[in-house]
Every structure is written in C-alpha cells, then in structure tokens.
Design an enzyme around this catalytic site. Structure first.
Site, PDB file in Angstrom:
ATOM      1  N   GLN A 297       0.863  -1.345   0.053  1.00 48.97           N
ATOM      2  CA  GLN A 297       0.019  -0.027   0.157  1.00 48.97           C
ATOM      3  C   GLN A 297       0.826   1.298   0.141  1.00 48.97           C
ATOM      4  O   GLN A 297       0.900   2.087  -1.062  1.00 48.97           O
ATOM      5  CB  GLN A 297      -0.879   0.070   1.173  1.00 48.97           C
ATOM      6  CG  GLN A 297      -2.131  -0.633   1.192  1.00 48.97           C
ATOM      7  CD  GLN A 297      -2.739  -0.286   2.748  1.00 48.97           C
ATOM      8  OE1 GLN A 297      -2.339   0.748   3.266  1.00 48.97           O
ATOM      9  NE2 GLN A 297      -3.751  -1.303   2.958  1.00 48.97           N
ATOM     10  N   HIS A 321       1.415   4.116   7.672  1.00 41.85           N
ATOM     11  CA  HIS A 321       2.365   4.483   6.777  1.00 41.85           C
ATOM     12  C   HIS A 321       1.613   5.080   5.332  1.00 41.85           C
ATOM     13  O   HIS A 321       2.146   5.832   4.658  1.00 41.85           O
ATOM     14  CB  HIS A 321       3.001   3.053   6.418  1.00 41.85           C
ATOM     15  CG  HIS A 321       4.322   2.939   7.334  1.00 41.85           C
ATOM     16  ND1 HIS A 321       3.902   2.153   8.404  1.00 41.85           N
ATOM     17  CD2 HIS A 321       5.499   3.064   7.230  1.00 41.85           C
ATOM     18  CE1 HIS A 321       5.130   2.007   9.015  1.00 41.85           C
ATOM     19  NE2 HIS A 321       6.024   2.660   8.497  1.00 41.85           N
TER      20      HIS A 321
HETATM   21  N1  LIG Z   1       7.272  -7.236   6.692  1.00 42.20           N
HETATM   22  C1  LIG Z   1       7.604  -6.270   5.606  1.00 42.20           C
HETATM   23  N2  LIG Z   1       7.195  -6.656   4.364  1.00 42.20           N
HETATM   24  C2  LIG Z   1       7.244  -5.522   3.538  1.00 42.20           C
HETATM   25  N3  LIG Z   1       7.374  -4.204   3.543  1.00 42.20           N
HETATM   26  C3  LIG Z   1       7.778  -3.918   5.054  1.00 42.20           C
HETATM   27  C4  LIG Z   1       7.669  -4.912   5.831  1.00 42.20           C
HETATM   28  N4  LIG Z   1       7.872  -4.400   7.049  1.00 42.20           N
HETATM   29  C5  LIG Z   1       7.969  -3.050   6.882  1.00 42.20           C
HETATM   30  N5  LIG Z   1       7.887  -2.678   5.363  1.00 42.20           N
HETATM   31  C6  LIG Z   1       8.000  -1.316   4.913  1.00 42.20           C
HETATM   32  O1  LIG Z   1       9.181  -0.618   5.225  1.00 42.20           O
HETATM   33  C7  LIG Z   1       9.067   0.689   5.192  1.00 42.20           C
HETATM   34  C8  LIG Z   1       9.173   0.858   6.932  1.00 42.20           C
HETATM   35  O2  LIG Z   1       8.943   2.411   6.821  1.00 42.20           O
HETATM   36  P1  LIG Z   1       9.123   2.955   8.561  1.00 42.20           P
HETATM   37  O3  LIG Z   1       9.200   4.667   8.374  1.00 42.20           O
HETATM   38  O4  LIG Z   1       8.479   2.435   9.548  1.00 42.20           O
HETATM   39  O5  LIG Z   1      10.757   2.585   8.734  1.00 42.20           O
HETATM   40  P2  LIG Z   1      12.250   3.199   8.954  1.00 42.20           P
HETATM   41  O6  LIG Z   1      12.796   4.384   7.936  1.00 42.20           O
HETATM   42  O7  LIG Z   1      12.973   2.097   9.366  1.00 42.20           O
HETATM   43  O8  LIG Z   1      11.830   4.118  10.089  1.00 42.20           O
HETATM   44  P3  LIG Z   1      11.698   4.006  11.415  1.00 42.20           P
HETATM   45  O9  LIG Z   1      13.084   3.543  12.133  1.00 42.20           O
HETATM   46  O10 LIG Z   1      11.415   5.618  11.815  1.00 42.20           O
HETATM   47  O11 LIG Z   1      10.584   3.128  11.916  1.00 42.20           O
HETATM   48  C9  LIG Z   1       7.440   1.021   4.922  1.00 42.20           C
HETATM   49  O12 LIG Z   1       7.271   1.181   3.565  1.00 42.20           O
HETATM   50  C10 LIG Z   1       6.530  -0.625   5.136  1.00 42.20           C
HETATM   51  O13 LIG Z   1       5.727  -0.570   4.276  1.00 42.20           O
END
Ligand SMILES: Nc1ncnc2c1ncn2[C@@H]1O[C@H](COP(=O)(O)OP(=O)(O)OP(=O)(O)O)[C@@H](O)[C@H]1O
Length: 361
Positions: A297, A321
C-alpha cells in the site's frame, strides 16, 4: 513555501517514522523541488536521522549533486536542494545491518527518472525487522511496479541479518519516459501460492523445513484443493555469513495481482509458528480478495502520484504508513488522493497522477 522556496514536510505527521523523509526526498529529486523535512522520525524512541536514513540521504545527495543541510546522525531537520539526476554506478557501505531495501526504496523512483541505466550496490541487512525483506522486493514489489511500466533487476550477492549485516545486493535500474497509471482493482483467480523458507549460518535446515510444512499445512487446511509450494533453503556460507531465518509467501492471480506476507526469526526461532503466522496473514488477504497487501500500500503511493493518468488500488484498511505517504505525496506533487470504502470494507485508493515526464531521455 517560504522565501527559499522549500516545501516543508512535517516528519512527525501520523506514522512519524523514516518513510516520510524517504518519500519527501525522492520526490524532491524527481521534481527538482527543494524540501525541508522537520521533526524527523519524531514518533520513534530514537528520533532524528538514524544510519539507514543518513546513508539514503547522502546517496540521494550524490545522485543529484544536491545541497544539503542537516545530514548528520540524529539530526531532526534536513534541507535538501537537488540538482539533476545523474545515472551512474553508486555504492553504499553501511557497516551495519541497516536495511538495504529501505535505501533502495528511496533511490529506485529517482533512478527511474535518470537519463540512462544505473547500478546501485548496497551493503547492509537484506532481511531485517520493520523493512521489506529482499525477497519481498524481488517477488512482490517488482511485479506490482510492472503495472506502472517500471521494473528493475535485483541480485542478492550475500544475505545479511541483524545484528551483523554484511549482506550485499546489486540493483540495476532502467529509466522510464513516464510511469503508466496502475490499475490494481480486479483480483482474478488464484494461479499459485508459493514461497521460500530460508535459514543461514549455524541454524539447521530443519527450521526452514518446519516453516515450509506448517505454512503448507495451514493453506491446505483453509483451502484443501489449493496447491502451495514452499521451497526450504539453507543458504551456503558464501551466501550468508551469519545466522538468520525467515519465510516469504506470495499469491499470484490471473489478474496479475501479487500479494506477499513474511516473517523473520528472532532469538528463539520456532519454525512452525513462523510458518503459521505467515500463512494466516496471506490467507487473510486471499479471503478479503484485496489486490494490494498491507505493506505494498504505502510503497505504491509515490508511483501513483507521478503516473500519467489515474491509478487505483483495491486494498484493506489503510495503514498509517499509507496515510503518511499520501500526505507527503500530496504536498510534494499537488495531486489529490481519493479514498473510498467499499460495502465489504475494502478501500479503493485512487489519484490522477501528476503526469511527470522524464526530460532526461
Ligand atoms: N514485513 C514487511 N514486508 C514488506 N514491507 C515492509 C515490511 N515491514 C516494513 N515494511 C515497509 O518498510 C517501510 C518502513 O517504513 P518506516 O518509516 O516504518 O521505517 P524506517 O525508515 O525504518 O523508520 P523508523 O526507524 O523510523 O521506523 C514501509 O514502506 C513498510 O511498508
């Protein structure tokens, strides 16, 4: 916009994680619009730029010869003024288990709007918490992006897990003249349910087999006539230096819908439980007949906002998200997303894309 013509993005809005920063910077590079991101990752226990975000930010700086203020660890504000997107071979060595796929998430849309093909080699974690597993990027993101006329080639040279990292991937990106509007609204009929259950390092292959068997058993219990083919893999020492285990399952349909679900082994790994968890998640998507899974999404929003024409996706309840990604895309591009709830609870997300054209090819 202020006197310096920065678009200001509030990084604490809704999800308040790294994704608002990633999407804002990618769109800044593509559109050539300076952006200021404030309150970066304000809703996380360790706010500000972490290593993964800093590596991604500096990579986009290099790709576009950008002027950047605030690119240091824990920084809560960044000002980013991009130049032109330069096709090239880029390398990022994170020295940690920072997510390789999240660095790719930032750079891929930008490189799609380069003048010629680019290569991006990143060292870090391939399968880490709260990020797309590398198999998800290959088996779920790639076929979803094909709906937009975009594609890439991603090779895993070595897998890397938390805490050591040391994974290494190579992403090759061919630019596009424009993005087509994605229509992800018809579910079709199931063609296949498949997946991969892997383990590495000192972890025995039995863990992969346990994940395989419990996932297959659960799919069979839910749909007795549905075949489910999960491959158990023990990565060689050359393919992965350290311990790690996980599973990715996908469903492919006759309407080119591809949904994915995954789980990652933690300290005490129970392969049966992981297999069960993932098959139940995937089973939920199949029952709901959504065309885009909960993680895809938010990852498609940026492509929808840039496409030439109206994109629509049928999905489940919107994640924070996704709402955050919509907010950033609307501010950066000026497009408007429409969200409608269907009688059966599914959500239809659509937008008339900006129609951005690649002026470099
Ligand atoms: N199991 C999964 N499968 C596919 N995509 C995932 C999965 N877990 C997380 N994501 C994707 O990873 C991204 C995570 O974004 P998010 O902003 O939470 O992470 P981040 O940059 O590590 O930041 P933070 O450390 O601030 O949480 C999103 O696009 C989410 O859809």
């Amino acid at each position: 916009m202020d006197a310096k013509q920065f678009v200001e993005i509030d990084g604490s809005y809704l999800e308040g994680g790294g994704q608002a920063l990633r999407n804002a910077l990618s769109l800044s590079c593509i559109l050539g619009k300076p952006v200021r991101v404030v309150k970066i990752r304000a809703n996380r226990p360790n706010p500000g730029l972490s290593r993964q975000h800093l590596h991604g930010l500096n990579l986009l700086r290099d790709i576009t010869n950008a002027d950047v203020v605030g690119n240091y660890l824990l920084s809560s504000t960044v000002e980013f003024t991009p130049g032109t997107i330069v096709d090239n071979t880029y390398r990022v060595e994170t020295h940690t288990a920072a997510s390789i796929t999240l660095i790719y998430q930032m750079a891929l849309p930008v490189l799609l709007f380069a003048g010629r093909s680019s290569r991006l080699i990143v060292c870090g974690g391939t399968n880490v918490d709260f990020a797309p597993p590398v198999e998800y990027m290959q088996d779920v993101l790639l076929p979803n992006l094909r709906h937009f006329g975009a594609s890439f080639d991603l090779k895993v040279q070595r897998y890397g897990f938390y805490p050591r990292g040391q994974g290494r991937c190579q992403l090759d990106v061919e630019p596009v003249a424009k993005l087509n509007p994605g229509k992800l609204v018809a579910f079709g009929n199931i063609k296949s349910v498949s997946g991969v259950a892997y383990c590495a390092g000192r972890l025995p292959v039995n863990i992969a087999i346990d994940m395989q068997q419990s996932a297959q058993r659960e799919i069979h219990r839910m749909w007795p006539s549905q075949k489910c083919n999960i491959e158990p893999i023990k990565h060689s020492r050359q393919k992965a230096y350290y311990d790690g285990a996980g599973i990715l399952m996908t469903v492919n349909t006759t309407a080119d819908v591809v949904l994915g679900a995954s789980a990652l082994g933690k300290k005490r790994i129970d392969g049966h439980l992981l297999g069960l968890e993932v098959s139940c998640q995937l089973g939920g998507y199949i029952r709901e007949k959504v065309c885009v899974d909960n993680y895809m999404q938010d990852q498609l929003i940026i492509y929808m906002s840039l496409a030439v024409g109206r994109s629509t996706m049928r999905t489940g309840k919107l994640t924070n998200h996704t709402r955050t990604a919509i907010n950033v895309a609307e501010q950066m591009t000026g497009v408007k997303f429409d969200v409608a709830t269907e009688p059966d609870g599914q959500m239809l997300v659509s937008c008339q894309g900006l129609g951005h054209l690649n002026k470099l090819i």
